[in-house]
Design a protein around this motif. Structure first.
Motif, PDB file in Angstrom:
ATOM      1  N   ASP A 184       0.802  -1.226   0.000  1.00  0.00           N
ATOM      2  CA  ASP A 184       0.000   0.000   0.000  1.00  0.00           C
ATOM      3  C   ASP A 184       0.837   1.280   0.000  1.00  0.00           C
ATOM      4  O   ASP A 184       0.288   2.367  -0.148  1.00  0.00           O
ATOM      5  N   ALA A 185       2.132   1.109   0.180  1.00  0.00           N
ATOM      6  CA  ALA A 185       2.968   2.312   0.285  1.00  0.00           C
ATOM      7  C   ALA A 185       3.075   3.038  -1.056  1.00  0.00           C
ATOM      8  O   ALA A 185       3.092   2.415  -2.121  1.00  0.00           O
ATOM      9  N   LYS A 186       3.140   4.356  -0.966  1.00  0.00           N
ATOM     10  CA  LYS A 186       3.381   5.171  -2.168  1.00  0.00           C
ATOM     11  C   LYS A 186       4.871   5.499  -2.288  1.00  0.00           C
ATOM     12  O   LYS A 186       5.334   5.947  -3.328  1.00  0.00           O
TER      13      LYS A 186
ATOM     14  N   GLY B 289       0.952   6.776   3.323  1.00  0.00           N
ATOM     15  CA  GLY B 289       1.633   5.983   2.294  1.00  0.00           C
ATOM     16  C   GLY B 289       3.145   6.108   2.270  1.00  0.00           C
ATOM     17  O   GLY B 289       3.789   5.566   1.369  1.00  0.00           O
ATOM     18  N   TYR B 290       3.705   6.815   3.247  1.00  0.00           N
ATOM     19  CA  TYR B 290       5.165   6.969   3.292  1.00  0.00           C
ATOM     20  C   TYR B 290       5.720   6.539   4.656  1.00  0.00           C
ATOM     21  O   TYR B 290       6.085   7.378   5.477  1.00  0.00           O
ATOM     22  N   PRO B 291       5.783   5.228   4.896  1.00  0.00           N
ATOM     23  CA  PRO B 291       6.311   4.762   6.188  1.00  0.00           C
ATOM     24  C   PRO B 291       7.805   4.993   6.327  1.00  0.00           C
ATOM     25  O   PRO B 291       8.522   5.079   5.330  1.00  0.00           O
ATOM     26  N   VAL B 292       8.242   5.117   7.579  1.00  0.00           N
ATOM     27  CA  VAL B 292       9.676   5.178   7.880  1.00  0.00           C
ATOM     28  C   VAL B 292      10.238   3.762   7.890  1.00  0.00           C
ATOM     29  O   VAL B 292       9.647   2.852   8.469  1.00  0.00           O
ATOM     30  N   ILE B 293      11.371   3.573   7.224  1.00  0.00           N
ATOM     31  CA  ILE B 293      12.128   2.324   7.303  1.00  0.00           C
ATOM     32  C   ILE B 293      13.509   2.704   7.821  1.00  0.00           C
ATOM     33  O   ILE B 293      14.280   3.359   7.117  1.00  0.00           O
ATOM     34  N   ALA B 294      13.805   2.323   9.063  1.00  0.00           N
ATOM     35  CA  ALA B 294      15.104   2.678   9.638  1.00  0.00           C
ATOM     36  C   ALA B 294      16.088   1.531   9.443  1.00  0.00           C
ATOM     37  O   ALA B 294      15.739   0.365   9.623  1.00  0.00           O
ATOM     38  N   ILE B 295      17.308   1.879   9.058  1.00  0.00           N
ATOM     39  CA  ILE B 295      18.367   0.882   8.834  1.00  0.00           C
ATOM     40  C   ILE B 295      19.588   1.275   9.652  1.00  0.00           C
ATOM     41  O   ILE B 295      20.045   2.414   9.591  1.00  0.00           O
TER      42      ILE B 295
ATOM     43  N   ILE C  31       3.217  13.973  -1.923  1.00  0.00           N
ATOM     44  CA  ILE C  31       1.804  13.641  -1.729  1.00  0.00           C
ATOM     45  C   ILE C  31       0.918  14.578  -2.552  1.00  0.00           C
ATOM     46  O   ILE C  31      -0.073  14.150  -3.150  1.00  0.00           O
ATOM     47  N   GLU C  32       1.332  15.848  -2.608  1.00  0.00           N
ATOM     48  CA  GLU C  32       0.528  16.833  -3.342  1.00  0.00           C
ATOM     49  C   GLU C  32       0.862  16.872  -4.830  1.00  0.00           C
ATOM     50  O   GLU C  32       0.279  17.668  -5.584  1.00  0.00           O
ATOM     51  N   GLY C  33       1.824  16.057  -5.235  1.00  0.00           N
ATOM     52  CA  GLY C  33       2.209  16.035  -6.641  1.00  0.00           C
ATOM     53  C   GLY C  33       2.948  17.281  -7.089  1.00  0.00           C
ATOM     54  O   GLY C  33       2.922  17.650  -8.266  1.00  0.00           O
ATOM     55  N   LYS C  34       3.613  17.925  -6.125  1.00  0.00           N
ATOM     56  CA  LYS C  34       4.369  19.141  -6.463  1.00  0.00           C
ATOM     57  C   LYS C  34       5.867  18.844  -6.548  1.00  0.00           C
ATOM     58  O   LYS C  34       6.327  17.797  -6.106  1.00  0.00           O
ATOM     59  N   GLU C  35       6.598  19.799  -7.059  1.00  0.00           N
ATOM     60  CA  GLU C  35       8.054  19.696  -7.122  1.00  0.00           C
ATOM     61  C   GLU C  35       8.637  19.909  -5.715  1.00  0.00           C
ATOM     62  O   GLU C  35       8.222  20.848  -5.017  1.00  0.00           O
ATOM     63  N   ILE C  36       9.572  19.056  -5.320  1.00  0.00           N
ATOM     64  CA  ILE C  36      10.252  19.262  -4.034  1.00  0.00           C
ATOM     65  C   ILE C  36      11.196  20.456  -4.170  1.00  0.00           C
ATOM     66  O   ILE C  36      11.978  20.526  -5.115  1.00  0.00           O
TER      67      ILE C  36
END
Lengths: 174, 204
Positions: free
Chosen positions: B55-57, B89-95, B185-190
């Motif tokens: 489900d992640a984006k 849709g943007y979970p944290v994955i820590a490594i 998420i908003e579909g904008k440019e970072i």
């Protein structure tokens, strides 16, 4: 012969590091050097910039470190040794310790290890602005070191042993 | 025989050189690159891959550890990022990228203890064999990579710091990671795709 001398120096330094902390404390008391006597200069990046440009014929070695950074602490004696050995080289140790640790960690470290090189602290949270000014390639990991003279400048995002550091210094002494 | 020996020597040299290039600086991802997936052990004993998150984006991949004061200063903010963005849709994955022989305080037991104490709700993975962080080009902890899923894979959209004040969260002016993920998420440019911060070098 020169290598022998350096070896001796390193052996002496390592002895100093590990042996008889009691003696150190005794000599501190004798010299009356206490943590409260350490005058620590704290700069933001604008203030630190003075240390990052050459003013004299000397070679400047600016090392970014912190007391909590193990590889930094490991290489610190080599920077001290370079500072002692070469009259034409000036080492400046820029501490990135957190301000809350200046009294409890940094100053005691300076006293305990009798650091002879100039130690200054950098307190500037906006690292995204100042890191690229130190060097465009620095990702921000420490230890990091800048060596510069009036016409040469080199940045290192890495650790050194004594020989490696000295061979870099020699590039500047040529 | 001599020829075989030569071949072996040549192979050894090639392998040695390529492995050197592999961990060398400046070989990590740039914005727009496709990030590798992985299968790394989580603190709960399970293996975790990016592919598991149907489900992640995208992902907020955080290279972090227990022992670095900068990483510690950001622990609560990393947890807050997961709370805020996991559902979006943007979970944290820590490594954890350090060599645990050099930093025993970062071993799996210590990671479990720290995660429990801090109530981490995100996966906290061990970079076993230190194979993943060099591919990303992480050099320090904490070091953040924001990824966005695409048909080609997980595209690197942001690399750098969490925000612009490690000392005091209340004094933060710019929240780089939040701004980046919000833009995705908003579909904008970072606006700021790469930032820098001081951190602890990854221990090898």
């Amino acid at each position: 012969m020169k290598n022998m001398w350096i070896l001796c120096l390193l052996v002496c330094l390592s002895c100093k590091d590990t042996s008889e902390p009691k003696n150190e404390i005794a000599s501190e008391t004798a010299n009356n050097i206490e943590v409260s006597d350490v005058e620590l200069e704290v700069f933001d990046y604008d203030g630190l910039e003075n240390f990052l440009s050459s003013k004299t014929e000397k070679i400047y070695v600016v090392n970014f470190w912190a007391t909590w950074c193990k590889p930094c602490i490991k290489e610190l004696p080599y920077f001290e040794a370079i500072n002692e050995t070469y009259d034409d080289v000036e080492v400046i140790l820029v501490s990135l310790d957190f301000p809350s640790k200046y009294e409890s960690q940094l100053k005691p470290y300076i006293v305990e290890h009798q650091l002879k090189s100039q130690v200054v602290a950098l307190n500037d949270v906006d690292a995204n602005t100042w890191i690229p000014k130190v060097d465009k390639d620095w990702t921000g990991a420490i230890p990091a070191t800048v060596i510069f003279s009036q016409n040469k400048r080199q940045f290192y995002e890495r650790s050194f042993n004594y020989d490696e550091l000295e061979s870099e210094i020699k590039q500047f002494l040529k | 025989m001599k020829h075989t020996l030569k071949t072996i020597v040549a192979l050894v040299v090639v392998v040695a050189l390529s492995s050197f290039a592999y961990v060398g600086k400046g070989h990590g991802y740039h914005i727009g690159d496709i990030a590798t997936d992985f299968e790394l052990e989580n603190i709960d004993g399970n293996k975790v891959s990016l592919a598991d998150f149907d489900d992640a984006k995208g992902f907020i991949v955080v290279f972090t550890c227990n022992t670095c004061p900068y990483a510690v200063a950001y622990e609560d903010r990393i947890e807050a990022l997961n709370k805020k963005y996991e559902d979006q849709g943007y979970p944290v994955i820590a490594i954890m990228p350090n060599n645990t022989d050099v930093k025993p305080g970062d071993n799996m037991e210590a990671m479990k203890a720290r995660a429990k104490a801090k109530g981490f709700t995100f996966p906290y993975l061990m970079d076993e064999g230190q194979k993943i962080y060099p591919q990303y080009g992480a050099t320090k902890t904490p070091h953040i990579f924001v990824l966005q899923k695409s048909s080609e894979g997980n595209v690197v959209k942001y690399i750098g710091a969490i925000d612009d004040n490690y000392q005091d969260e209340k004094a933060v002016n710019t929240r780089y990671v939040e701004d980046a993920v919000d833009a995705l998420i908003e579909g904008k440019e970072i606006q700021e795709k790469q930032t820098r911060a001081i951190g602890c070098s990854i221990k090898v």
